[in-house]
Enzyme design. Structure first.
Site, PDB file in Angstrom:
ATOM      1  N   ASN A  53     -25.455  -7.781   1.610  1.00  0.00           N
ATOM      2  CA  ASN A  53     -24.160  -8.414   1.414  1.00  0.00           C
ATOM      3  C   ASN A  53     -23.059  -7.705   2.202  1.00  0.00           C
ATOM      4  O   ASN A  53     -22.322  -8.310   2.998  1.00  0.00           O
ATOM      5  CB  ASN A  53     -23.877  -8.381  -0.096  1.00  0.00           C
ATOM      6  N   GLY A  55     -23.578  -5.212   4.469  1.00  0.00           N
ATOM      7  CA  GLY A  55     -24.019  -5.035   5.856  1.00  0.00           C
ATOM      8  C   GLY A  55     -23.685  -6.248   6.714  1.00  0.00           C
ATOM      9  O   GLY A  55     -23.144  -6.124   7.825  1.00  0.00           O
ATOM     10  N   PHE A  82     -34.247  -6.502   7.754  1.00  0.00           N
ATOM     11  CA  PHE A  82     -35.582  -6.340   7.180  1.00  0.00           C
ATOM     12  C   PHE A  82     -36.144  -7.752   6.977  1.00  0.00           C
ATOM     13  O   PHE A  82     -35.591  -8.535   6.212  1.00  0.00           O
ATOM     14  CB  PHE A  82     -35.483  -5.585   5.847  1.00  0.00           C
ATOM     15  N   PHE A 138     -32.937   3.998   1.234  1.00  0.00           N
ATOM     16  CA  PHE A 138     -33.718   3.702   2.437  1.00  0.00           C
ATOM     17  C   PHE A 138     -33.369   4.624   3.604  1.00  0.00           C
ATOM     18  O   PHE A 138     -34.054   4.629   4.624  1.00  0.00           O
ATOM     19  CB  PHE A 138     -33.506   2.248   2.898  1.00  0.00           C
ATOM     20  N   LYS A 161     -22.217   4.469   0.565  1.00  0.00           N
ATOM     21  CA  LYS A 161     -21.380   5.175  -0.396  1.00  0.00           C
ATOM     22  C   LYS A 161     -22.154   6.390  -0.898  1.00  0.00           C
ATOM     23  O   LYS A 161     -23.353   6.334  -1.093  1.00  0.00           O
ATOM     24  CB  LYS A 161     -21.065   4.277  -1.589  1.00  0.00           C
ATOM     25  N   ALA A 194     -17.283  -6.763  -1.116  1.00  0.00           N
ATOM     26  CA  ALA A 194     -17.781  -7.486   0.066  1.00  0.00           C
ATOM     27  C   ALA A 194     -17.482  -8.992   0.063  1.00  0.00           C
ATOM     28  O   ALA A 194     -17.060  -9.536   1.091  1.00  0.00           O
ATOM     29  CB  ALA A 194     -19.280  -7.231   0.227  1.00  0.00           C
ATOM     30  N   LYS A 254     -16.005   7.646  -7.498  1.00  0.00           N
ATOM     31  CA  LYS A 254     -15.326   6.531  -8.182  1.00  0.00           C
ATOM     32  C   LYS A 254     -16.265   5.806  -9.146  1.00  0.00           C
ATOM     33  O   LYS A 254     -15.840   5.279 -10.161  1.00  0.00           O
ATOM     34  CB  LYS A 254     -14.778   5.547  -7.156  1.00  0.00           C
ATOM     35  N   GLN A 348     -24.728   2.512  -9.427  1.00  0.00           N
ATOM     36  CA  GLN A 348     -24.772   3.785  -8.711  1.00  0.00           C
ATOM     37  C   GLN A 348     -24.215   4.950  -9.542  1.00  0.00           C
ATOM     38  O   GLN A 348     -24.683   6.081  -9.438  1.00  0.00           O
ATOM     39  CB  GLN A 348     -23.987   3.652  -7.397  1.00  0.00           C
TER      40      GLN A 348
END
Lengths: 401, 401
Positions: A53, A55, A82, A138, A161, A194, A254, A348
């Protein structure tokens, strides 16, 4: 009209003011600033590594600019994808014929000079500027494949990030890329959900880049002006600074703060409490930067989009807030809430708060980061989140004399 | 159970952890800090001037503490109430028998030592600490009545937001009170939406106070410790600092920024854009402070609740955001939207952005405050708000050489 055409029509109506080339009559500025920049004999080839998204969105931004500035860039931008099959067709073929990433950025028209490439090594071949925009996990594998297969003179920008936290300390992902590939690497981060950037709704971002010791000079190497030209759009305002560490630290931490905001939101404590968490969080982010990356600047955290603005956007919604809110509302574990809400993806902050806790514990600095510590203990040790206020501020007792 | 009893029951359940006197077992802090403070022979008498939503809330906070600390304060707190009739009864009588301000803070139980007083001069009589919490526009008249009728040794805290901007410059309301009444005056401000504080949902605030030249010494005069004891509650965390100017400026200018957030929200531009407005706004607030009140500290704006946290809370909702959002959605004037939404009340940002614009215009400094200027021109000159991005950042043009 197809759905894509409808989307384009709508976008061009909504954002027509942003696409005009002449100065709007209502612009307050009498003298728009002009950047003098040296045209290149061999314009740079740009490659975007990653096509999720975010990228694909960044690849769109970049390809719009490479097409705008033939003096600096080759128009064609390779985006490594990919390979996946969508209804029996290669995703790359769909992107290259429909100019739409139907899987990760549907309904957004991509520039025709953006070319999806299923071969990583072919995509990076001859690239002068590599833009990394893949999931954090990755990165080691990708970097391994790139070794020895990129231009020695290439430069890179990481849109990932976060940072790596290990027993030996905290490493910026940009430094990891530099170490592994022996190329200079900066970072891009900001208040950039995004989907909003893809729709060309106005936002800001921060690009951080340090000129390397082997900088080849203006007109011969990537510098702040080149990066401004590569990323700045009328709907995506770019500030280019030096402070790679500050930008990266703010981008990683954050997410821990956002968990705290989700807790108080789920408890029904309202806007005051969420703002308090963000204030305390900003303070701990600054302290973390000052303590472990003394070269990072306090200003980056409160003045740049990658600092306070990204913190505000992230704490106003997103995965981390949603997971933490569900934890507060249901009493279920972080793992359970992640599974139920995120469909296999991860928040995350859940990973980062553990890495940060372990690092601060190793350094015996937990006491100085009560919010980060409290978030970890709520997530991993089941401490009651209603005690957050007491956990992040010492109670003061009066002793009357 | 009555509604009030139900409310109390609910509050005490929700906030039971905040009301415990012993340290919770899960508190991370091993050593809560202890403040040594000198007990007084003649404890201070406290008066709250004002009894609106925020005035009554602060009076509740204060009265809880005067009751807690007989070593420092007389328990009884007078709250001056502008007398009104509610169903044929005096509002003051209702407050003093039901212990509830049924008009301005319904369903919140008030401490019994908080006494509503319809006589301003009787309320302030013998008061050592005056807490001002009235609408800005009533201040001159109230101050006029107080002249010669207060203790010469009294000290004051202003909870009013904002400052006076005139042709001769910007004056803090706390300085206005000091000038008019010849008593030292500080300020209280923070991320404090009143209804949430009244419900005892956790929040933070900032109290700013400078010791005056005629400070009488510890145990004999108001100082930071006394103010901490007066305002700090388990659900209302107080930080006491010196920077009265910083606290006041942030409290006033945030409302202008909130209008900008309402515009982009109404345009449907999303969270990135709102965060960008807040980032730019914080920068202009800091610059305004540095330029016109060089004694104010940059840290106050990004570290204190009265700074960044109040900005975040205010920009996440409230009157200014709502009015600006309606302007964006309907194309109607600020005046029309205020009338329709606020039922005769005003959005403070509409007034403040005009005062600030006129002052900056007088100083020939408009160019340095593009967001404040843009907000004024959208509100008063009808400039299209979709041009905000161009108005707040110079477009950069590349000149290839």
């Amino acid at each position: 009209m197809t759905a894509v055409e409808t989307a384009i029509e709508r976008l061009s109506l909504t954002n027509s003011h942003l696409n005009q080339t002449s100065l709007p009559a209502t612009n307050l500025k009498k003298n728009p600033s002009v950047l003098s920049i040296t045209a290149l004999q061999d314009p740079y080839k740009v490659c975007v590594i990653g096509s999720g998204n975010w990228g694909t969105t960044i690849a769109k931004v970049v390809a719009e600019n490479t097409n705008n500035y033939p003096q600096l860039f080759q128009s064609k931008v390779d985006m490594w994808v990919f390979q996946e099959q969508i209804d029996g067709r290669n995703l790359t073929d769909i992107i290259n014929t429909q100019h739409e990433n139907v899987k990760y950025l549907p309904n957004i028209k991509l520039p025709e000079n953006l070319v999806a490439n299923p071969s990583l090594l072919d995509a990076v071949n001859d690239a002068d500027i590599l833009v990394f925009n893949i999931p954090h996990q990755f990165l080691p594998r990708i970097v391994q494949q790139l070794k020895g297969n990129i231009k020695k003179t290439a430069r890179a920008i990481s849109c990932l990030k976060g940072f790596e936290v290990g027993k030996n300390g905290v490493q910026l992902l940009s430094d990891y890329i530099t170490d592994q590939l022996d190329i200079q690497c900066g970072a891009l981060s900001g208040a950039n959900l995004a989907p909003e950037v893809a729709l060309e709704h106005w936002s800001e971002t921060t690009v951080a880049y340090n000129l390397p010791f082997d900088y080849r000079g203006e007109g011969k190497d990537v510098d702040h002006k080149v990066l401004k030209a590569l990323f700045h759009r009328p709907y995506f305002h770019v500030s280019v600074i030096d402070d790679v560490a500050g930008v990266s630290i703010a981008g990683a931490l954050k997410n821990v703060v956002a968990l705290g905001c989700g807790f108080v939101e789920g408890l029904g404590w309202g806007n005051n409490a969420s703002a308090a968490i963000q204030r305390v969080g900003l303070g701990e982010i600054i302290k973390f930067g000052q303590m472990f990356f003394p070269e990072s600047k306090v200003e980056t955290y409160y003045k740049e989009s990658a600092g306070v603005a990204d913190l505000i956007t992230t704490c106003s919604g997103g995965r981390n807030v949603r997971v933490a809110k569900m934890m507060a509302e249901t009493g279920e574990s972080a793992e359970y809430c992640e599974k139920n809400l995120l469909n296999g993806q991860s928040a995350q902050g859940i990973i980062t708060c553990k890495e940060v806790y372990e690092w601060l514990s190793t350094c015996d600095k937990l006491d100085e980061y009560p919010l980060f510590t409290a978030v970890y203990r709520i997530v991993y040790e089941g401490l009651p989140m209603k005690n957050l206020p007491d956990m992040i501020e010492e109670l003061e007792y009066f002793n009357f004399v």
